[in-house]
Structure formats: C-alpha cells, structure tokens
Scaffold this motif. Sequence first.
Motif, mmCIF file in Angstrom:
data_model
loop_
_atom_site.group_PDB
_atom_site.id
_atom_site.type_symbol
_atom_site.label_atom_id
_atom_site.label_comp_id
_atom_site.label_asym_id
_atom_site.label_seq_id
_atom_site.Cartn_x
_atom_site.Cartn_y
_atom_site.Cartn_z
ATOM 1 N N ALA A 41 -0.513 -18.997 4.513
ATOM 2 C CA ALA A 41 -1.112 -17.932 5.321
ATOM 3 C C ALA A 41 -1.057 -16.636 4.523
ATOM 4 O O ALA A 41 0.013 -16.192 4.118
ATOM 5 C CB ALA A 41 -0.366 -17.776 6.638
ATOM 6 N N LEU A 42 -2.245 -16.043 4.283
ATOM 7 C CA LEU A 42 -2.348 -14.776 3.562
ATOM 8 C C LEU A 42 -2.742 -13.693 4.557
ATOM 9 O O LEU A 42 -3.702 -13.850 5.311
ATOM 10 C CB LEU A 42 -3.410 -14.874 2.465
ATOM 11 N N GLY A 43 -2.010 -12.584 4.562
ATOM 12 C CA GLY A 43 -2.358 -11.453 5.414
ATOM 13 C C GLY A 43 -3.133 -10.410 4.631
ATOM 14 O O GLY A 43 -2.769 -10.083 3.502
ATOM 15 N N ILE A 44 -4.239 -9.905 5.202
ATOM 16 C CA ILE A 44 -4.960 -8.772 4.603
ATOM 17 C C ILE A 44 -4.823 -7.613 5.579
ATOM 18 O O ILE A 44 -5.271 -7.699 6.721
ATOM 19 C CB ILE A 44 -6.444 -9.105 4.339
ATOM 20 N N VAL A 45 -4.177 -6.540 5.128
ATOM 21 C CA VAL A 45 -3.818 -5.458 6.034
ATOM 22 C C VAL A 45 -4.346 -4.128 5.518
ATOM 23 O O VAL A 45 -4.524 -3.934 4.318
ATOM 24 C CB VAL A 45 -2.272 -5.422 6.235
ATOM 25 N N GLY A 46 -4.611 -3.207 6.447
ATOM 26 C CA GLY A 46 -5.095 -1.873 6.080
ATOM 27 C C GLY A 46 -5.729 -1.211 7.289
ATOM 28 O O GLY A 46 -5.941 -1.849 8.318
ATOM 29 N N ASP A 220 -2.222 -4.612 12.048
ATOM 30 C CA ASP A 220 -0.906 -4.674 12.705
ATOM 31 C C ASP A 220 0.109 -5.357 11.783
ATOM 32 O O ASP A 220 0.063 -6.568 11.566
ATOM 33 C CB ASP A 220 -1.049 -5.462 14.021
ATOM 34 N N LEU A 221 1.040 -4.566 11.248
ATOM 35 C CA LEU A 221 2.020 -5.106 10.306
ATOM 36 C C LEU A 221 2.978 -6.093 10.966
ATOM 37 O O LEU A 221 3.523 -6.975 10.308
ATOM 38 C CB LEU A 221 2.809 -3.964 9.664
ATOM 39 N N GLY A 222 3.183 -5.963 12.282
ATOM 40 C CA GLY A 222 4.046 -6.899 13.007
ATOM 41 C C GLY A 222 3.453 -8.301 13.015
ATOM 42 O O GLY A 222 4.166 -9.302 12.857
ATOM 43 N N VAL A 223 2.142 -8.376 13.181
ATOM 44 C CA VAL A 223 1.443 -9.669 13.177
ATOM 45 C C VAL A 223 1.580 -10.336 11.810
ATOM 46 O O VAL A 223 1.857 -11.531 11.704
ATOM 47 C CB VAL A 223 -0.055 -9.470 13.536
ATOM 48 N N ILE A 224 1.414 -9.533 10.747
ATOM 49 C CA ILE A 224 1.517 -10.053 9.385
ATOM 50 C C ILE A 224 2.910 -10.627 9.129
ATOM 51 O O ILE A 224 3.072 -11.709 8.576
ATOM 52 C CB ILE A 224 1.207 -8.935 8.357
ATOM 53 N N ALA A 225 3.931 -9.876 9.548
ATOM 54 C CA ALA A 225 5.322 -10.320 9.320
ATOM 55 C C ALA A 225 5.591 -11.642 10.010
ATOM 56 O O ALA A 225 6.378 -12.465 9.542
ATOM 57 C CB ALA A 225 6.297 -9.261 9.825
ATOM 58 N N ILE A 248 6.549 -6.722 0.378
ATOM 59 C CA ILE A 248 5.824 -5.630 1.039
ATOM 60 C C ILE A 248 6.714 -4.905 2.057
ATOM 61 O O ILE A 248 6.622 -3.691 2.220
ATOM 62 C CB ILE A 248 4.524 -6.159 1.701
ATOM 63 N N TYR A 249 7.583 -5.642 2.739
ATOM 64 C CA TYR A 249 8.401 -5.018 3.780
ATOM 65 C C TYR A 249 9.701 -4.420 3.245
ATOM 66 O O TYR A 249 10.174 -3.412 3.763
ATOM 67 C CB TYR A 249 8.718 -6.029 4.895
ATOM 68 N N TYR A 250 10.271 -5.041 2.217
ATOM 69 C CA TYR A 250 11.586 -4.600 1.760
ATOM 70 C C TYR A 250 11.571 -3.891 0.410
ATOM 71 O O TYR A 250 12.525 -3.215 0.058
ATOM 72 C CB TYR A 250 12.559 -5.798 1.710
ATOM 73 N N ASN A 251 10.473 -4.033 -0.351
ATOM 74 C CA ASN A 251 10.398 -3.339 -1.635
ATOM 75 C C ASN A 251 8.971 -2.866 -1.918
ATOM 76 O O ASN A 251 8.413 -3.123 -2.985
ATOM 77 C CB ASN A 251 10.896 -4.277 -2.757
ATOM 78 N N PRO A 252 8.327 -2.170 -0.955
ATOM 79 C CA PRO A 252 6.948 -1.718 -1.171
ATOM 80 C C PRO A 252 6.918 -0.670 -2.283
ATOM 81 O O PRO A 252 7.860 0.109 -2.428
ATOM 82 C CB PRO A 252 6.554 -1.107 0.182
ATOM 83 N N LEU A 260 1.994 3.132 5.761
ATOM 84 C CA LEU A 260 1.768 2.137 6.819
ATOM 85 C C LEU A 260 3.089 1.737 7.481
ATOM 86 O O LEU A 260 3.191 1.637 8.698
ATOM 87 C CB LEU A 260 1.085 0.889 6.251
ATOM 88 N N LEU A 261 4.109 1.505 6.645
ATOM 89 C CA LEU A 261 5.402 1.056 7.174
ATOM 90 C C LEU A 261 6.116 2.159 7.955
ATOM 91 O O LEU A 261 6.776 1.899 8.960
ATOM 92 C CB LEU A 261 6.288 0.545 6.036
ATOM 93 N N LYS A 262 5.975 3.417 7.501
ATOM 94 C CA LYS A 262 6.645 4.526 8.189
ATOM 95 C C LYS A 262 5.986 4.849 9.529
ATOM 96 O O LYS A 262 6.587 5.500 10.375
ATOM 97 C CB LYS A 262 6.649 5.776 7.303
ATOM 98 N N SER A 263 4.745 4.385 9.722
ATOM 99 C CA SER A 263 4.045 4.675 10.976
ATOM 100 C C SER A 263 4.279 3.585 12.029
ATOM 101 O O SER A 263 3.690 3.600 13.097
ATOM 102 C CB SER A 263 2.539 4.825 10.721
#
Length: 343
Positions: A41-46, A220-225, A248-252, A260-263
């Motif tokens: 599963a590949l997530g495309i986010v933005g 939605d970054l929650g969906v990707i995670a 992406i979540y722990y070492n962006p 994106l993560l701070k929002s």
Amino acid sequence: MAKDNSKVLLDVKDLRVSFDTYAGEVQAVRGTNFYVNKGEALGIVGESGCGKSVTVKSLLKLIPMPPGRIKTGSAMFNGKDLVKMSDKKLESIRGSEISMIFQDPMTSLNPTMKVGKQIMEGLIKHQKMSKKEAKERAIEMLRLVGIPTPEKRVDQYPHEFSGGMRQRGMIAIALACNPKLLVADEPTTALDVTIQAQILDLMKDLQDKMNTSIIMITHDLGVIADIAQRVVVMYGGLIMEEGTVDDIYYNPQHPYTWGLLKSVPRLDNKKKERLVPIEGTPPDLFSPPKGCPFADRCEYAMPICKEEMPEKTSITDLHAVSCWLQHDMAPDVKNPVTEGRKK
C-alpha cells in the motif's frame, strides 16, 4: 532495502500532465517518479491541488482529454506501458486489473441501477460470467465487504444504502474482478470517523486476503499511517519527499512535510498546543516557479530555493527528499518535528 524491480507492479517515470485552458496551460503534474510493489500500500499525500489525483487518474485516462494531456512519461504496469496503451486495451484493464474507489460514493454509483447490477456489470464484461453466476458473485462480494443481508441488498438502489454502506458497495464493485491494483481516491472523506475506521480496516483486511496493491490518495495523514507502508509527499505537481511510513512520521526531512505534520493534532501533547497552519497559498501552476514550489511558504527558504529546484537526495535506500537544506553548504536547521519529541 532498496527498490526491487522483480517486486514492482507499477513503475511511473517522469510523468508530466497539463490542462490546456483559455487562460493558458496548467502544469498539474511536472515530472513525478514513483513505484508500487506487489501486495504493497502506497500513500500519496498533500494539500488539495498538489497533483495527487491527476497523477493517478491520468494513467487510467480518467481525466478529460482534452483539455488534459500527458506530455511525457511512462507507467509500466506488469510490463505494459499504460501511457502508450490504446483506449480499447486500457478499457480491458480498468475494472479488471486496476480498479478505482472514488471520493464520493453518492455521485460515483448510478442512482438508477440496483447496486447488485452495478457489481455484476464488470463481472459479465471482464470475467465473461453468466447473469446467474455474476449475481451470486455480487452477493458474495457484498458479504465480503460487511454488508448485512446481502441477498436482499443486492436488489436495492444506492439511495437505500447509508453513506458507509455505499462506500462498501463501491469497494465491492472495485474488488469484484480481483484486481492487482486498487486506487483509492480520498475514499473516507465523506464519512464520519467511526465509519472511516471501519472502511480502512476493511481495506487492510481485503489487502491481506487478496494480496492487492493499493494506492491511497489523501490529504489525511492519519489515514496514511493506518494503511500505507510507504508514502509519497506531493506539492505543486512535484514529489517533495518519499519514504516508509516511519521515515515520514519519525524522521521527515522536507519543511513541507514538517508543516503537514505540525498541522495535525497529537495525542501525546500534554499542554494545550495550538495547531500550526502552513501560511500562504500553493503556487500558480499556470506559471510554476523555476525553483522549489514551496519556497514562498517556507520559513527556511534561501535565495537558491527560488532559483533552482534541488536534486533528489537519498537519506536511506527508501527515503529521499528534494530540498536545498540537504546541501553541504546549507545552514544547520533543527528538525521541528523530531526536536523535543520523547525518545
């Protein structure tokens, strides 16, 4: 673990997609490269308008052509280039080998046709089933996606289904022919949080059972995670960063990914911290910037950022970023996402 070509199902290279309008050319996708492995599963986010949906829809010719057109690029799927494929050949792949779940099930399902008949259509066309066999398979698919009393529901219309059930119906249609690749374009946007979680659990469960590859397009970054193994972060028609979910979540590494993560609200914040929005607006794709598209909104931007797009820098075998902060001569900027986070 680097990219293993023997496991790659879809390999997209230098994809550029534009829309010709009365006001000029909109350069929606400006040279993207990504791949999806078998069973991954590949997530495309933005943000909205960054080119996520256009990237994938253009490969299946699901954007209006014209005004849309693929300028350059290739998309090798099982050894065949989707970009060069004739409409007739692509039609035989859509729905059978590659299926799509759209954003709004209310507008994606035909309101004048029974849900069961909509599932049966693809089975009769692609699998050459009889009507009786197709109806039995439609009932089986509705049962598989968790719709109660499928024998009754198969003869109902979309308006007789709730929002969550309509989305399950869309998934049943998409998976009926056992596709190798499932594209989900914001599949949980119109649903409440509880139903969202159920749909994501269902997709993960079906992926495990059927070994289907998934491209999940979302903001939605929650969906990707929850569902993806790897993530591609897009902005201004370009890929800013890509890596595993943990990367992406722990070492962006890109300031846009940081933004994106701070929002997004965090559960481990004990004090009442305010969410930090990304100030400014996305770039004008009628005349895209020659440098990094995020430069005008980036608090770490340097003069070079507006002049030239940075090369892709590999952090690990699977983690890469396009940012001038990776250059040897760039100032040392502390990562605001990892700084102060509990180890």
